[in-house]
Design a protein around this motif. Structure first.
Motif, mmCIF file in Angstrom:
data_model
loop_
_atom_site.group_PDB
_atom_site.id
_atom_site.type_symbol
_atom_site.label_atom_id
_atom_site.label_comp_id
_atom_site.label_asym_id
_atom_site.label_seq_id
_atom_site.Cartn_x
_atom_site.Cartn_y
_atom_site.Cartn_z
ATOM 1 N N GLU A 210 -11.817 15.938 30.488
ATOM 2 C CA GLU A 210 -13.131 15.333 30.323
ATOM 3 C C GLU A 210 -13.678 15.523 28.908
ATOM 4 O O GLU A 210 -14.841 15.268 28.644
ATOM 5 N N ALA A 211 -12.851 16.024 28.004
ATOM 6 C CA ALA A 211 -13.301 16.226 26.621
ATOM 7 C C ALA A 211 -13.612 14.879 25.975
ATOM 8 O O ALA A 211 -13.004 13.864 26.325
ATOM 9 N N PRO A 212 -14.584 14.845 25.083
ATOM 10 C CA PRO A 212 -14.929 13.574 24.426
ATOM 11 C C PRO A 212 -13.766 13.057 23.564
ATOM 12 O O PRO A 212 -13.022 13.830 22.975
ATOM 13 N N VAL A 213 -13.658 11.768 23.518
ATOM 14 C CA VAL A 213 -12.614 11.128 22.726
ATOM 15 C C VAL A 213 -13.229 10.604 21.427
ATOM 16 O O VAL A 213 -14.223 9.869 21.450
ATOM 17 N N ILE A 214 -12.678 10.988 20.308
ATOM 18 C CA ILE A 214 -13.162 10.543 18.992
ATOM 19 C C ILE A 214 -12.211 9.488 18.451
ATOM 20 O O ILE A 214 -11.002 9.710 18.372
ATOM 21 N N THR A 215 -12.752 8.336 18.106
ATOM 22 C CA THR A 215 -11.933 7.240 17.586
ATOM 23 C C THR A 215 -12.274 6.976 16.126
ATOM 24 O O THR A 215 -13.452 6.910 15.761
ATOM 25 N N TYR A 216 -11.252 6.844 15.290
ATOM 26 C CA TYR A 216 -11.446 6.530 13.877
ATOM 27 C C TYR A 216 -10.955 5.105 13.623
ATOM 28 O O TYR A 216 -9.883 4.710 14.091
ATOM 29 N N SER A 217 -11.742 4.324 12.857
ATOM 30 C CA SER A 217 -11.303 2.978 12.480
ATOM 31 C C SER A 217 -11.558 2.805 10.982
ATOM 32 O O SER A 217 -12.520 3.322 10.434
ATOM 33 N N VAL B 111 0.850 -1.182 0.000
ATOM 34 C CA VAL B 111 0.000 0.000 0.000
ATOM 35 C C VAL B 111 0.890 1.237 0.000
ATOM 36 O O VAL B 111 1.702 1.431 0.902
ATOM 37 N N GLY B 112 0.723 2.057 -1.030
ATOM 38 C CA GLY B 112 1.522 3.276 -1.117
ATOM 39 C C GLY B 112 0.828 4.426 -0.441
ATOM 40 O O GLY B 112 0.287 4.293 0.664
ATOM 41 N N GLU B 113 0.774 5.556 -1.105
ATOM 42 C CA GLU B 113 0.169 6.746 -0.524
ATOM 43 C C GLU B 113 -1.354 6.627 -0.529
ATOM 44 O O GLU B 113 -1.952 6.217 -1.515
ATOM 45 N N ILE B 114 -1.961 6.967 0.596
ATOM 46 C CA ILE B 114 -3.420 6.945 0.719
ATOM 47 C C ILE B 114 -3.914 8.371 0.895
ATOM 48 O O ILE B 114 -3.425 9.091 1.768
ATOM 49 N N LYS B 115 -4.881 8.743 0.079
ATOM 50 C CA LYS B 115 -5.412 10.102 0.146
ATOM 51 C C LYS B 115 -6.819 10.090 0.735
ATOM 52 O O LYS B 115 -7.551 9.122 0.589
ATOM 53 N N GLY B 116 -7.182 11.185 1.394
ATOM 54 C CA GLY B 116 -8.531 11.336 1.900
ATOM 55 C C GLY B 116 -8.784 10.734 3.264
ATOM 56 O O GLY B 116 -9.916 10.706 3.731
ATOM 57 N N VAL B 117 -7.742 10.248 3.931
ATOM 58 C CA VAL B 117 -7.897 9.663 5.266
ATOM 59 C C VAL B 117 -7.263 10.607 6.289
ATOM 60 O O VAL B 117 -6.094 10.953 6.155
ATOM 61 N N PRO B 118 -7.999 11.026 7.319
ATOM 62 C CA PRO B 118 -7.425 11.949 8.328
ATOM 63 C C PRO B 118 -6.211 11.342 9.027
ATOM 64 O O PRO B 118 -6.187 10.144 9.324
ATOM 65 N N ASP B 119 -5.223 12.171 9.267
ATOM 66 C CA ASP B 119 -4.016 11.716 9.948
ATOM 67 C C ASP B 119 -4.198 11.923 11.451
ATOM 68 O O ASP B 119 -4.281 13.062 11.918
ATOM 69 N N PRO B 120 -4.276 10.829 12.243
ATOM 70 C CA PRO B 120 -4.520 10.968 13.692
ATOM 71 C C PRO B 120 -3.464 11.804 14.410
ATOM 72 O O PRO B 120 -3.743 12.432 15.437
ATOM 73 N N SER B 121 -2.232 11.828 13.884
ATOM 74 C CA SER B 121 -1.161 12.531 14.582
ATOM 75 C C SER B 121 -1.350 14.043 14.560
ATOM 76 O O SER B 121 -0.706 14.766 15.302
ATOM 77 N N THR B 122 -2.238 14.525 13.703
ATOM 78 C CA THR B 122 -2.433 15.974 13.622
ATOM 79 C C THR B 122 -3.359 16.498 14.714
ATOM 80 O O THR B 122 -3.438 17.704 14.938
ATOM 81 N N TYR B 123 -4.073 15.582 15.358
ATOM 82 C CA TYR B 123 -4.957 16.014 16.437
ATOM 83 C C TYR B 123 -4.172 16.168 17.734
ATOM 84 O O TYR B 123 -3.304 15.352 18.054
ATOM 85 N N GLN B 124 -4.494 17.221 18.482
ATOM 86 C CA GLN B 124 -3.793 17.472 19.740
ATOM 87 C C GLN B 124 -4.055 16.363 20.741
ATOM 88 O O GLN B 124 -5.174 15.878 20.863
ATOM 89 N N GLN B 125 -3.008 15.953 21.414
ATOM 90 C CA GLN B 125 -3.155 14.905 22.414
ATOM 91 C C GLN B 125 -3.862 15.480 23.649
ATOM 92 O O GLN B 125 -3.554 16.575 24.115
ATOM 93 N N LEU B 126 -4.842 14.737 24.165
ATOM 94 C CA LEU B 126 -5.607 15.220 25.303
ATOM 95 C C LEU B 126 -4.754 15.240 26.563
ATOM 96 O O LEU B 126 -3.905 14.371 26.764
ATOM 97 N N GLU B 127 -4.970 16.256 27.394
ATOM 98 C CA GLU B 127 -4.248 16.317 28.664
ATOM 99 C C GLU B 127 -4.777 15.255 29.620
ATOM 100 O O GLU B 127 -5.936 14.839 29.542
ATOM 101 N N VAL B 128 -3.935 14.829 30.518
ATOM 102 C CA VAL B 128 -4.324 13.819 31.491
ATOM 103 C C VAL B 128 -5.457 14.366 32.364
ATOM 104 O O VAL B 128 -5.377 15.472 32.884
ATOM 105 N N GLY B 129 -6.504 13.590 32.524
ATOM 106 C CA GLY B 129 -7.630 14.010 33.344
ATOM 107 C C GLY B 129 -8.649 14.848 32.612
ATOM 108 O O GLY B 129 -9.625 15.301 33.222
#
Length: 327
Positions: A313-320, A293-311
């Motif tokens: 209470e913001a909702p967690v969004i999971t992509y599969s 599998v080479g380059e994939i277009k149109g799929v969000p890159d999870p690393s671009t989202y800010q990592q949540l701080e410990v503790g």
């Protein structure tokens, strides 16, 4: 049905309309040998008046033919039309009686009906008593009754249909058939292998089984080996073509083949694979496919989202994501 598609196509050709067929534009030319009263053979009208009528009111055969051949003419066929269509229209100008009623069936040596949504090969084909080539590619045919096929057929092309079984086709197959095209259908081995023998196709020279679902190379070859006149074979696109020794085993097992999968079989290749047919243990029933599998277009890159701080209470969004490979 094939017959319905045939008549629809004839209507589109306008064989009975100007500049084809019979009409005021050519009536004296075809009535010259008939009595003006009863329509029986006779002396016909006065030759001088007939010539005058042709000059004043009618078109010459040459002028009518030019209307068909000139690409700027409104009566010209599209550039992609078949030679058969052009031949029919020219015949409708020069000899219109040949393309009327039942006479037209005697004209055809080749019939091509492609991409018309045909589902049934009906008994109407039996009216084509001189037919040698029948091309029905890119339709929706799933079963063919051989009793509805002209016995004079030498070429039968059924590429890109939905044919899943050969039993009905092999009940009374055309005895002189030389080419059978069944590529891009839904044939499964080994149930259909038994219909690919000399008992059904004694004169077969060319066979196209490409892009079906034949899996048993040994079983298929054991049946094809009975086709003594077979020179051209196409099996690419079937699962059995993934077997590492596929081409070599076929070349050595079918010594009369001249072309396999559109590639010429030469003496060097025959020498290279000599004896392979006597080593069936080398044929494996599995194959390995490596997918990169080479380059994939149109799929969000999870690393671009800010990592949540410990503790937090913001909702967690999971992509599969699910990737499916279909062979």
């Amino acid at each position: 049905s094939v017959s319905a598609a045939f008549w629809d196509h004839l209507r589109c050709l306008g064989l009975q309309n100007f500049p084809c067929g019979l009409g005021s534009w050519n009536k004296s030319r075809f009535n010259a040998h008939r009595s003006p009263r009863r329509g029986q053979p006779g002396l016909g009208p006065n030759p001088a008046r007939q010539e005058e009528a042709v000059l004043l009111d009618e078109e010459s055969p040459e002028a009518l033919m030019e209307l068909l051949s000139d690409r700027h003419s409104p009566w010209a066929l599209p550039p992609d039309c078949s030679p058969q269509d052009q031949h029919l229209r020219e015949m409708a100008v020069l000899a219109p009686e040949l393309v009327r009623s039942s006479n037209i069936f005697q004209v055809f040596r080749s019939l091509r009906i492609t991409g018309k949504g045909v589902e049934e090969v009906d008994k109407g084909l039996l009216q084509f008593q001189q037919l040698e080539e029948l091309i029905l590619s890119a339709n929706q045919i799933s079963r063919i009754t051989s009793a509805n096929l002209p016995r004079t057929l030498k070429v039968l092309e059924l590429c890109c249909n939905a044919v899943g079984e050969l039993q009905d086709l092999c009940t009374q197959p055309p005895p002189e058939l030389q080419h059978l095209g069944l590529g891009y259908n839904k044939l499964h081995g080994p149930l259909q292998d038994k219909y690919l023998t000399v008992d059904f196709w004694p004169n077969l020279v060319s066979l196209d089984l490409s892009f079906n679902n034949f899996t048993d190379l040994l079983g298929l070859v054991s049946q094809l080996s009975s086709l003594q006149k077979l020179r051209i074979l196409v099996l690419q696109g079937n699962p059995l073509a993934l077997i590492p020794t596929y081409r070599g085993f076929l070349v050595d097992s079918l010594p009369r083949l001249s072309i396999l999968d559109d590639i010429h079989v030469g003496p060097d290749e025959r020498h290279q694979f000599h004896g392979l047919a006597r080593q069936p243990e080398l044929i494996r029933s599995e194959a390995r496919v490596v997918v990169s599998v080479g380059e994939i277009k149109g799929v969000p890159d999870p690393s671009t989202y800010q990592q949540l701080e410990v503790g937090s209470e913001a909702p967690v969004i999971t992509y599969s994501y699910c990737v499916t490979y279909q062979f």
